[in-house]
Design a protein around this motif. Structure first.
Motif, PDB file in Angstrom:
ATOM      1  N   ALA A   1     -76.118  -0.778 -15.377  1.00  0.00           N
ATOM      2  CA  ALA A   1     -75.973  -0.895 -13.915  1.00  0.00           C
ATOM      3  C   ALA A   1     -76.145   0.459 -13.250  1.00  0.00           C
ATOM      4  CB  ALA A   1     -74.610  -1.491 -13.585  1.00  0.00           C
ATOM      5  N   LEU A   2     -75.519   1.475 -13.849  1.00  0.00           N
ATOM      6  CA  LEU A   2     -75.616   2.806 -13.269  1.00  0.00           C
ATOM      7  C   LEU A   2     -77.049   3.284 -13.254  1.00  0.00           C
ATOM      8  CD1 LEU A   2     -72.434   4.452 -14.801  1.00  0.00           C
ATOM      9  CD2 LEU A   2     -72.832   3.978 -12.395  1.00  0.00           C
TER      10      LEU A   2
ATOM     11  N   ARG B   1     -69.616  -4.287 -22.776  1.00  0.00           N
ATOM     12  CA  ARG B   1     -69.306  -3.965 -21.376  1.00  0.00           C
ATOM     13  C   ARG B   1     -69.789  -2.567 -21.004  1.00  0.00           C
ATOM     14  NH1 ARG B   1     -63.133  -6.336 -20.545  1.00  0.00           N
ATOM     15  NH2 ARG B   1     -63.727  -8.547 -20.746  1.00  0.00           N
TER      16      ARG B   1
ATOM     17  N   MET C   1     -56.613   5.897 -16.825  1.00  0.00           N
ATOM     18  CA  MET C   1     -57.536   4.957 -16.226  1.00  0.00           C
ATOM     19  C   MET C   1     -58.556   4.592 -17.247  1.00  0.00           C
ATOM     20  SD  MET C   1     -60.579   6.445 -14.141  1.00  0.00           S
ATOM     21  CE  MET C   1     -61.919   6.783 -15.190  1.00  0.00           C
ATOM     22  N   ASN C   2     -58.806   3.448 -17.326  1.00  0.00           N
ATOM     23  CA  ASN C   2     -59.835   3.015 -18.272  1.00  0.00           C
ATOM     24  C   ASN C   2     -60.691   1.931 -17.639  1.00  0.00           C
ATOM     25  OD1 ASN C   2     -57.653   1.358 -18.283  1.00  0.00           O
ATOM     26  ND2 ASN C   2     -57.062   1.900 -20.374  1.00  0.00           N
ATOM     27  N   LEU C   3     -61.964   2.168 -17.747  1.00  0.00           N
ATOM     28  CA  LEU C   3     -62.926   1.225 -17.177  1.00  0.00           C
ATOM     29  C   LEU C   3     -62.930  -0.083 -17.965  1.00  0.00           C
ATOM     30  CD1 LEU C   3     -65.964   3.554 -16.404  1.00  0.00           C
ATOM     31  CD2 LEU C   3     -64.561   2.355 -14.757  1.00  0.00           C
ATOM     32  N   ILE C   4     -62.726   0.100 -19.220  1.00  0.00           N
ATOM     33  CA  ILE C   4     -62.822  -1.093 -20.091  1.00  0.00           C
ATOM     34  C   ILE C   4     -61.421  -1.464 -20.556  1.00  0.00           C
ATOM     35  CG2 ILE C   4     -63.995  -2.086 -22.075  1.00  0.00           C
ATOM     36  CD1 ILE C   4     -66.037  -0.870 -20.271  1.00  0.00           C
ATOM     37  N   ASP C   5     -61.192  -2.672 -20.514  1.00  0.00           N
ATOM     38  CA  ASP C   5     -59.894  -3.179 -20.989  1.00  0.00           C
ATOM     39  C   ASP C   5     -59.730  -2.827 -22.469  1.00  0.00           C
ATOM     40  OD1 ASP C   5     -57.585  -4.477 -21.593  1.00  0.00           O
ATOM     41  OD2 ASP C   5     -58.230  -6.425 -20.810  1.00  0.00           O
TER      42      ASP C   5
ATOM     43  N   ARG D   1     -73.308  -2.652 -20.286  1.00  0.00           N
ATOM     44  CA  ARG D   1     -73.637  -3.209 -18.974  1.00  0.00           C
ATOM     45  C   ARG D   1     -73.351  -2.191 -17.878  1.00  0.00           C
ATOM     46  NH1 ARG D   1     -72.306  -8.297 -21.287  1.00  0.00           N
ATOM     47  NH2 ARG D   1     -70.064  -8.149 -20.872  1.00  0.00           N
ATOM     48  N   ILE D   2     -72.312  -1.430 -18.051  1.00  0.00           N
ATOM     49  CA  ILE D   2     -71.983  -0.395 -17.059  1.00  0.00           C
ATOM     50  C   ILE D   2     -73.112   0.624 -16.970  1.00  0.00           C
ATOM     51  CG2 ILE D   2     -70.471   1.566 -16.545  1.00  0.00           C
ATOM     52  CD1 ILE D   2     -68.159  -0.117 -17.736  1.00  0.00           C
TER      53      ILE D   2
END
Lengths: 384, 746
Positions: free
Chosen positions: B23-24, B16, B1-5, B19-20
């Protein structure tokens, strides 16, 4: 009765697929005994002209209180039905009700709603030994169901609230709730019911979390719009994660790939309604900036449906009927998987009657892609 | 699983991520704020849901548990009830002082209060009810305040246990037990059968005992009567009636003591007023018993003993002690008699004792007088011997001189006769003196020492040879070399006496033999003669003074000789024996102890006499305070041919020697000189004065060992008075010779 299934004993049910509103109403009104009916629930397909429906209802049913909403589909005695006008008449012998129309969901006024609800409740004297519950029908496009249901949970701590958000087929254009013979928008109807029957509320879905996490990095919670997921444009990121092309995103895809929010071992579905041109995703339930969500995947629907509907009373009896608020996205998935017939069969067997919603409310939580049901159990044998 | 492409370029990815994170972080900041947004409501709602779910689960669990507990409790309760109902005892449980549960039996024990025994009844309340019940007859303890009593007992202990009697001879035992701080259990057990059995057993036992007691009573040898605490007769036996002489009619149960005493007094059965007084009885009883001897009217003596009994009554025991008392009297009388006798005997003894004391006193006085007499006698003898012997000494010397001078003259036979008569007188005198000395108890009379027996016998032989020649009796001596323990002087005298006797009682032509032989550790000296013998009757008598055998020729010998021998032997412990037959002869024997190896001290005076034919031209200094003796001695010595210087004392001797410048050849000194002067002192002075160790002879009547030793130490010879001339001359010769011989010692 169709197909040899026994009809519910404690509610009268009628449906009509007539295109003409007055005809449809006339069809269903024949099942109503105005004198012995406490109230009537009507679920309206978006193919009928609402004003006509309202007028016909007023003419046919007279003083009988009519409540209901527009729907995204109906669950009738045939199971999943489209474009049917469904009517349920609740006898006085077993039911009493009081209703509150909550207008102006936007902006949300907690105190106004609380006051109105409390007043109504105070006036609704309880009957000894009867059970209380409340049904909520909300404008499905108001995007205020979360606050509303939370408020109601606070104001009515002892009364379980079950609800479905009014739907508009798959158009997502306008949705209305019905109260006092009139259709309202940007409103909600709270129907407090007292019944001598045993009642069980329940809800279930068929999703499990995948390991894939999504973090909302830019959103407009008021509008339930998510602009960015994981720092990338929402729709694109969603498409990437779901594994399909951005252009291929459709309600069916959304239905099969919901997003789940996790809390203490429970997962709550946040359904995606639509992808906008700006690559934003609109949701059908509350979201917030910085929330960590998980991508969900669905399990086998038939078994989970059957299991979910298998409710028993304390005495081990099957319900007399189940009032069901079934998310439209579930229907879409069923139709996509061409499981309509077996699902309908299951509905008929369980005597589920209800409509497809744009959202479901249960236990103070607004949910998506969930089946919320209220099972009514008949009293001990011998009493009709 | 990867949050970032991952396909995106790095910078995009980094952007990105940023930004994550942002946001957190925003979200994290907002978490604590009151969130009235839709999502906030949602979150609250689901939070609430989770809590409610948890609480519901808990409630369900509790409910289940509660159900279980209720079920258990109900079961337990049922079990308890079942158990209680089958118990055979009445059971009641009081919790916190109130009746909690009890069984039917407990309730119905006292039927009239059964209805009031309900839950909540207090313990004290129950006891009150019990006490009020009509059915209750008695209890063995008083029941009061059981609650407070219970507080005092520890858990598990039986707090109380009492017997309850109910109407109809029903018995229960009620036990109270505290099982825990809150719970008290009462148990009612029916014990009726046990009690009844007990009772009947007891009754049987009592009956048996009573029979037994009665039997014992009857067979007792003493008379016994028991009285109740009120003083009435309860039990009595036959002996009691007999001893007291009271009929049965007067001793029925219930008769009082007073009546009995009155009866006895009236009939004169007991003559003892104090005994008959009832008040005395009471007094004595309180003091714990009474033993009294009373005289019964019919002549008996009775011992009456009264003792209190445990129940307040008393027991009277009567014993016939007539015999005893008589015996006692008898004994007492005898004792008195004996005492009187003893007293008299004592008095007599005292008299005798006093008498004896008197006698002893007299004896003591007598002894003192005797001793005084003896000592005076001894003194007298000592004085006498000296005073007597001096003139005799002088006379002897003179007669000897006369004899020599009368040689060839017509006076010679007369002088010879004179000599003989004088010799007899001398011997008699010596014998007398000896006897006197020997008969005194003077321990110094004899001085045992070692004596050359052979030499002694030779001496006697030599001395008596002339006599034997005169009587024409052959005298022989057997030589011997033996040393005996005896007094030389007295032994010499004894032997001499025996020999003289033997010669005198033997006819002419007979023999006298003097000898000695060994017999074990002893030596037996024998004097045998072929004389006229002594017959049996006379053998005893002859030892007495002046006794003579009947067949003795008149005019011979002296009567004292054998007496001296007898006394000497007695003093010295020599066994003296006589064997004789008339007409055949006699043997006189003396048994002597052999002495040790010591050489006998030769008495120079007993040496064999020398002949008178050697020259005697010595210078002799004679120291003699008696003028007569001095004259006589001078005459004798000058006759022998010596030159004589005669002085009476030591100073004169010294003067004379100084004046004349003569050194004598020998000094002859009398021991007893005037005043304190002694012969030994004289010799010492003379030796000093002349510077020569002069030979010296001491002349003395003193025969003591002490003097001889003194003399010997001074190297002075001793010759005893009266002087035997036959010895004197050779002694002088010997002494001078020895001195000239250069020998120092003697």
């Amino acid at each position: 009765m169709r197909d040899g299934m026994t009809a519910p004993r404690h509610v009268s049910v009628a449906q009509s697929c007539a295109v003409e509103a007055s005809v449809a109403v006339a069809d269903v009104a024949s099942a109503v005994d105005p004198a012995g009916t406490a109230f009537v629930l009507v679920f309206v397909p978006n193919t009928l002209v609402l004003d006509d429906v309202a007028r016909a209802l007023g003419a046919q049913l007279g003083d009988v209180p009519v409540f209901g909403c527009t729907s995204a589909g109906q669950i009738t005695q045939d199971g999943y039905t489209s474009d049917a006008l469904l009517l349920m008449a609740f006898p006085k012998s077993r039911f009493r009700c009081a209703s509150v129309l909550i207008e102006g969901l936007r902006p949300f006024s907690f105190s106004a709603i609380a006051t109105a609800v409390e007043e109504t409740q105070a006036g609704f004297r309880p009957c000894a030994g009867w059970n209380r519950l409340a049904l909520l029908f909300t404008d499905g496009l108001s995007k205020q169901e979360d606050l509303l249901v939370s408020t109601l949970a606070t104001v009515l701590p002892d009364i379980p609230v079950f609800g479905g958000s009014a739907g508009d087929g798959l158009d997502f254009a306008e949705t209305f709730v019905l109260q006092d013979g009139r259709f309202h928008t940007d409103a909600a109807v709270l129907l407090m019911i007292e019944t001598s029957l045993d009642v069980q509320g329940f809800s279930f879905d068929h999703f499990q979390p995948t390991g894939q996490q999504l973090i909302i990095t830019r959103a407009d919670p008021e509008e339930r719009l998510v602009f960015e997921i994981n720092g990338a444009p929402a729709a694109q990121e969603y498409a990437r994660l779901v594994g399909c092309a951005r252009e291929a995103l459709s309600p069916e895809v959304f239905a099969e790939n919901p997003i789940l929010v996790h809390h203490e071992g429970n997962y709550f579905v946040r359904a995606v309604a639509d992808a906008t041109e700006d690559d934003a995703l609109s949701f059908m339930a509350a979201i917030d900036d910085g929330v960590i969500m998980t991508l969900g995947c669905g399990e086998e629907m038939i078994d989970s449906l059957r299991t979910g509907l298998a409710r028993e009373s304390a005495a081990g009896e099957r319900p007399d009927f189940i009032l069901g608020f079934d998310c439209v996205l579930r229907r879409l998935e069923v139709e996509q998987k061409q499981l309509c017939r077996p699902v309908s069969e299951i509905f008929r067997e369980a005597r589920v009657l209800g409509f497809n919603t744009y959202g479901e409310q249960h236990r103070g939580v607004h949910m998506n892609q969930t089946f919320v049901g209220v099972a009514f159990f008949g009293p001990e044998d011998g009493k009709a | 699983m990867n949050l970032i492409d991952p396909d995106e370029p790095t910078d995009v990815r980094i952007a990105r991520q940023e930004r994550i994170i942002a946001a957190l972080m925003r979200r994290a900041d907002r978490r604590d704020e009151m969130n009235l947004s839709a999502y906030g409501a949602f979150q609250s709602a689901i939070e609430l849901q989770a809590q409610v779910a948890a609480k519901t689960r808990d409630l369900e669990e509790v409910a289940t548990e509660l159900e279980t507990v209720r079920g258990d409790r109900a079961r337990t309760q049922r079990n308890l009830h079942d158990a209680l109902s089958v118990m055979q005892e009445g059971f009641a449980l009081f919790t916190d002082g109130h009746l909690n549960v009890c069984n039917q039996l407990f309730r119905t024990v006292l039927p009239d209060i059964a209805g009031e025994i309900v839950a909540g009844l207090t313990l004290d309340g129950y006891f009150d009810l019990m006490v009020r019940s009509r059915h209750l007859v008695s209890t063995d303890h008083k029941i009061h305040h059981p609650a407070s009593q219970l507080k005092k007992t520890p858990d598990g202990a039986m707090a109380m246990s009492l017997m309850i009697e109910l109407a109809g001879d029903i018995w229960y035992q009620l036990g109270l037990q505290r099982t825990s701080p809150d719970n008290v259990v009462l148990l009612l057990t029916e014990v009726t059968p046990i009690v009844r059995q007990n009772r009947s057993e007891k009754k049987t036992l009592i009956d048996q005992q009573a029979d037994y007691l009665q039997a014992v009573f009857e067979t007792m040898t003493s008379g016994v009567c028991t009285f109740s605490p009120q003083g009435t007769v309860m039990m009595q036996n036959r002996q009691f009636r007999q001893l007291l002489g009271v009929p049965l009619a007067e001793l029925q149960p219930g008769t009082t003591l007073e009546r009995l005493l009155a009866f006895m007094q009236a009939h004169g059965l007991v003559r003892d007023d104090a005994f008959l007084e009832i008040a005395n009885w009471q007094q004595q009883l309180t003091q714990g018993g009474w033993l009294r001897r009373v005289r019964h009217g019919r002549g008996r003596m009775l011992d009456v003993q009264v003792n209190g009994l445990a129940d307040g009554g008393f027991l009277v025991e009567v014993k016939d002690v007539t015999l005893e008392s008589r015996a006692t009297e008898l004994l007492e009388n005898r004792v008195l008699e004996r005492t009187a006798e003893l007293t008299r005997a004592n008095e007599r003894l005292t008299e005798q004792f006093e008498e004896k004391a008197r006698v002893e006193e007299e004896l003591r006085l007598a002894k003192e007088r005797a001793e005084a007499a003896v000592s005076s006698k001894t003194r007298f003898l000592a004085a006498a011997s000296h005073d007597l012997l001096q003139p005799i000494n002088a006379a002897k010397l003179l007669i000897s001189t006369l004899q020599e001078a009368a040689q060839g003259s017509h006076l010679l036979p007369m002088v010879d006769r004179l000599h003989r008569a004088f010799t007899s007188t001398e011997q008699l005198l010596h014998a007398l003196l000896d006897i006197s000395r020997l008969s005194s108890s003077d321990p110094d009379a004899v001085t045992p020492t070692e004596v050359d027996l052979g030499a002694l016998m030779e001496g006697v032989f030599a001395d008596q040879l002339p006599l034997s020649e005169f009587r024409e009796v052959r005298l022989d001596v057997v030589p011997c070399r033996v040393v005996v323990r005896s007094d030389p002087v007295y032994l010499h005298r004894s032997v001499q006496n025996l020999v003289v006797n033997a010669i005198q009682y033997t006819e002419a032509g007979g023999r006298v033999l003097l000898g000695a032989r060994r017999r074990g550790s002893k030596v037996v000296l024998e004097v045998r003669d072929t004389g006229i013998g002594i017959d049996h009757v006379d053998q005893k008598r002859i030892f007495e003074e002046f006794a003579r055998a009947e067949n003795a020729v008149f005019g011979t010998g002296m009567g004292l000789g054998l007496s001296v021998v007898d006394r000497t032997c007695r003093h010295l412990g020599h066994a003296l024996s006589l064997r004789s037959a008339p007409g055949r002869g006699s043997v006189f024997s003396i048994e002597l102890e052999r002495a040790g190896n010591g050489t006998a001290r030769a008495d120079p005076a007993t040496r064999g006499q020398g002949k008178a034919d050697t020259a005697f031209d010595h210078t002799v200094l004679v120291i003699e305070n008696d003028a007569e003796v001095l004259f006589a001695t001078r005459q004798r010595l000058e006759r022998w041919g010596a030159r004589v210087l005669g002085v009476p004392s030591t100073p004169e001797a010294c003067c004379t020697l100084d004046e004349t410048g003569v050194v004598p050849d020998i000094v002859l000194a009398d021991y007893h000189l005037d005043g304190d002067d002694t012969g030994l002192a004289a010799v010492a002075a003379l030796r000093d004065g002349t510077g020569h160790h002069l030979p010296a002879i001491l002349i003395t009547a003193d025969r003591s060992e002490l003097l001889r030793r003194m003399a010997a130490r001074e190297d002075v010879s001793v010759i005893s008075k009266p002087v035997k001339l036959s010895r004197l001359r050779p002694l002088i010769d010997w002494a001078i010779q020895r001195h000239r011989g250069g020998g120092q010692g003697g």
